[in-house]
Design an enzyme around this catalytic site. Structure first.
Site, PDB file in Angstrom:
ATOM      1  N   GLY A  60       2.298 -22.691 -34.380  1.00 43.97           N
ATOM      2  CA  GLY A  60       2.729 -24.045 -34.034  1.00 43.97           C
ATOM      3  C   GLY A  60       1.978 -24.705 -32.884  1.00 43.97           C
ATOM      4  O   GLY A  60       1.820 -25.928 -32.862  1.00 43.97           O
ATOM      5  N   ASP A  67       4.700 -24.749 -28.754  1.00 40.55           N
ATOM      6  CA  ASP A  67       4.935 -26.013 -29.454  1.00 40.55           C
ATOM      7  C   ASP A  67       6.286 -26.625 -29.081  1.00 40.55           C
ATOM      8  O   ASP A  67       6.378 -27.773 -28.662  1.00 40.55           O
ATOM      9  CB  ASP A  67       4.841 -25.823 -30.979  1.00 40.55           C
ATOM     10  CG  ASP A  67       5.675 -24.641 -31.498  1.00 40.55           C
ATOM     11  OD1 ASP A  67       6.373 -23.988 -30.703  1.00 40.55           O
ATOM     12  OD2 ASP A  67       5.634 -24.377 -32.719  1.00 40.55           O
ATOM     13  N   ASP A  90      13.452 -24.290 -28.383  1.00 39.34           N
ATOM     14  CA  ASP A  90      14.715 -24.622 -29.027  1.00 39.34           C
ATOM     15  C   ASP A  90      15.789 -23.783 -28.331  1.00 39.34           C
ATOM     16  O   ASP A  90      16.290 -24.160 -27.276  1.00 39.34           O
ATOM     17  CB  ASP A  90      14.551 -24.302 -30.512  1.00 39.34           C
ATOM     18  CG  ASP A  90      15.704 -24.785 -31.352  1.00 39.34           C
ATOM     19  OD1 ASP A  90      16.535 -25.541 -30.828  1.00 39.34           O
ATOM     20  OD2 ASP A  90      15.787 -24.410 -32.538  1.00 39.34           O
ATOM     21  N   LYS A 100      13.847 -29.095 -26.868  1.00 42.13           N
ATOM     22  CA  LYS A 100      15.079 -29.480 -27.569  1.00 42.13           C
ATOM     23  C   LYS A 100      16.227 -28.839 -26.785  1.00 42.13           C
ATOM     24  O   LYS A 100      16.712 -27.770 -27.145  1.00 42.13           O
ATOM     25  CB  LYS A 100      15.015 -28.904 -28.991  1.00 42.13           C
ATOM     26  CG  LYS A 100      15.690 -29.737 -30.049  1.00 42.13           C
ATOM     27  CD  LYS A 100      15.832 -28.929 -31.331  1.00 42.13           C
ATOM     28  CE  LYS A 100      14.705 -29.116 -32.307  1.00 42.13           C
ATOM     29  NZ  LYS A 100      14.996 -28.422 -33.606  1.00 42.13           N
ATOM     30  N   PHE A 124      15.344 -31.680 -36.654  1.00 46.07           N
ATOM     31  CA  PHE A 124      14.248 -30.810 -37.063  1.00 46.07           C
ATOM     32  C   PHE A 124      12.972 -31.636 -37.158  1.00 46.07           C
ATOM     33  O   PHE A 124      12.903 -32.617 -37.895  1.00 46.07           O
ATOM     34  CB  PHE A 124      14.542 -30.118 -38.397  1.00 46.07           C
ATOM     35  CG  PHE A 124      13.606 -28.977 -38.642  1.00 46.07           C
ATOM     36  CD1 PHE A 124      13.864 -27.728 -38.102  1.00 46.07           C
ATOM     37  CD2 PHE A 124      12.437 -29.162 -39.373  1.00 46.07           C
ATOM     38  CE1 PHE A 124      12.976 -26.671 -38.289  1.00 46.07           C
ATOM     39  CE2 PHE A 124      11.544 -28.115 -39.575  1.00 46.07           C
ATOM     40  CZ  PHE A 124      11.816 -26.875 -39.030  1.00 46.07           C
ATOM     41  N   ASP A 160       5.933 -26.872 -38.487  1.00 42.32           N
ATOM     42  CA  ASP A 160       6.036 -26.836 -39.937  1.00 42.32           C
ATOM     43  C   ASP A 160       7.475 -26.822 -40.434  1.00 42.32           C
ATOM     44  O   ASP A 160       8.411 -26.509 -39.702  1.00 42.32           O
ATOM     45  CB  ASP A 160       5.375 -25.562 -40.471  1.00 42.32           C
ATOM     46  CG  ASP A 160       6.224 -24.317 -40.174  1.00 42.32           C
ATOM     47  OD1 ASP A 160       6.551 -24.091 -38.999  1.00 42.32           O
ATOM     48  OD2 ASP A 160       6.575 -23.592 -41.133  1.00 42.32           O
TER      49      ASP A 160
END
Ligand code: IMP
Ligand code: MG
Length: 174
Positions: free
Chosen positions: A42, A98, A101, A129, A150, A157
C-alpha cells in the site's frame, strides 16, 4: 452489485501535502542520512513520491507484514512476509505507511524494528482513520485524517484492485 468511487483527496492535494512534509523531514534530518522503509504494497506510491522530494542522502528498503491476533487484546503478533534487505542498526529510519486503521500492524512492526537498534525511528502515515484505533501509535507526520470509510487508490486496494488510481477515493457499493 457495482462498485463506485467518489473522490476524497485529489492528486493536487497529495502533491502539496508531500511537498510540505518532505520539507519538514529534510529539516529534521539535516546533515544526516535516512533509511526510508516502505510497508508493501500500500505505501509504494507515497514512498516513491516522498523520497523524490527529500533533500537528504536516502536509502530505501521494503517490508511486507501481516498482523494476527483478536480484538483489543495485545496478544497479536507480526508475520513478516518479506524482511528488510539491509541492517538498520545505528541508522535513522523513517517508516512510511499508507493508512493507520486499528494501528495493530504498526504497533507490532514498530516493536519489531526497535529490536534492530536503529539510531532513531520515525513514522509517516499518509492516512489516519482515528475512529477505529485500538493501539496508540506515535506519529511524527501524517498526511490526512479521514472518516471511517473504506478508501482506495494511491496504493490502497480493495481485493488488489484500484492501487493505481492517482487519487484517493471512497469505495461504495450500489
Ligand atoms: P491496521 O493494522 O488496522 O491499522 O490496518 C492497517 C492496514 O489495513 C493498512 O496498512 C491497509 O493495508 C489496510 N486498510 C485499513 N483501512 C483501509 C482502507 O480504508 N482501504 C484499504 N486498506 C485499508
Ligand atoms: Mg498496509
Amino acid at each position: 452489485m457495482s462498485e463506485k468511487i467518489s473522490k476524497l483527496i485529489t492528486e493536487e492535494q497529495i502533491e502539496e501535502k508531500l511537498t510540505q512534509i518532505a520539507g519538514e523531514i529534510s529539516e529534521r534530518y539535516k546533515g544526516e542520512s535516512v533509511t526510508v522503509i516502505c510497508v508493501l504494497k500500500g505505501a509504494v506510491m507515497v514512498m516513491v513520491d516522498l523520497v523524490k522530494k527529500l533533500n537528504l542522502p536516502v536509502e530505501m528498503d521494503f517490508m511486507d507484514v501481516s498482523s494476527y491476533g483478536s480484538g483489543t487484546s495485545s496478544s497479536g503478533s507480526l508475520k513478516v512476509n518479506k524482511d528488510l534487505e539491509n541492517s538498520i542498526e545505528g541508522k535513522n529510519v523513517l517508516l512510511v505507511e499508507d493508512i493507520i486503521d486499528s494501528g495493530r500492524t504498526l504497533h507490532y512492526l514498530i516493536e519489531y524494528l526497535k529490536k534492530k537498534n536503529p539510531k532513531s525511528l520515525s513514522l509517516f502515515a499518509m492516512l489516519d482513520k482515528p475512529s477505529r484505533r485500538e493501539f496508540d501509535i506515535p506519529f511524527d507526520w501524517k498526511g490526512f485524517e479521514i472518516p471511517d470509510e473504506f478508501v482506495v487508490g494511491y496504493g490502497l486496494d480493495y481485493d488488489q484492485k484500484y492501487r493505481n488510481l492517482p487519487y484517493i477515493g471512497i469505495l461504495q457499493f450500489d
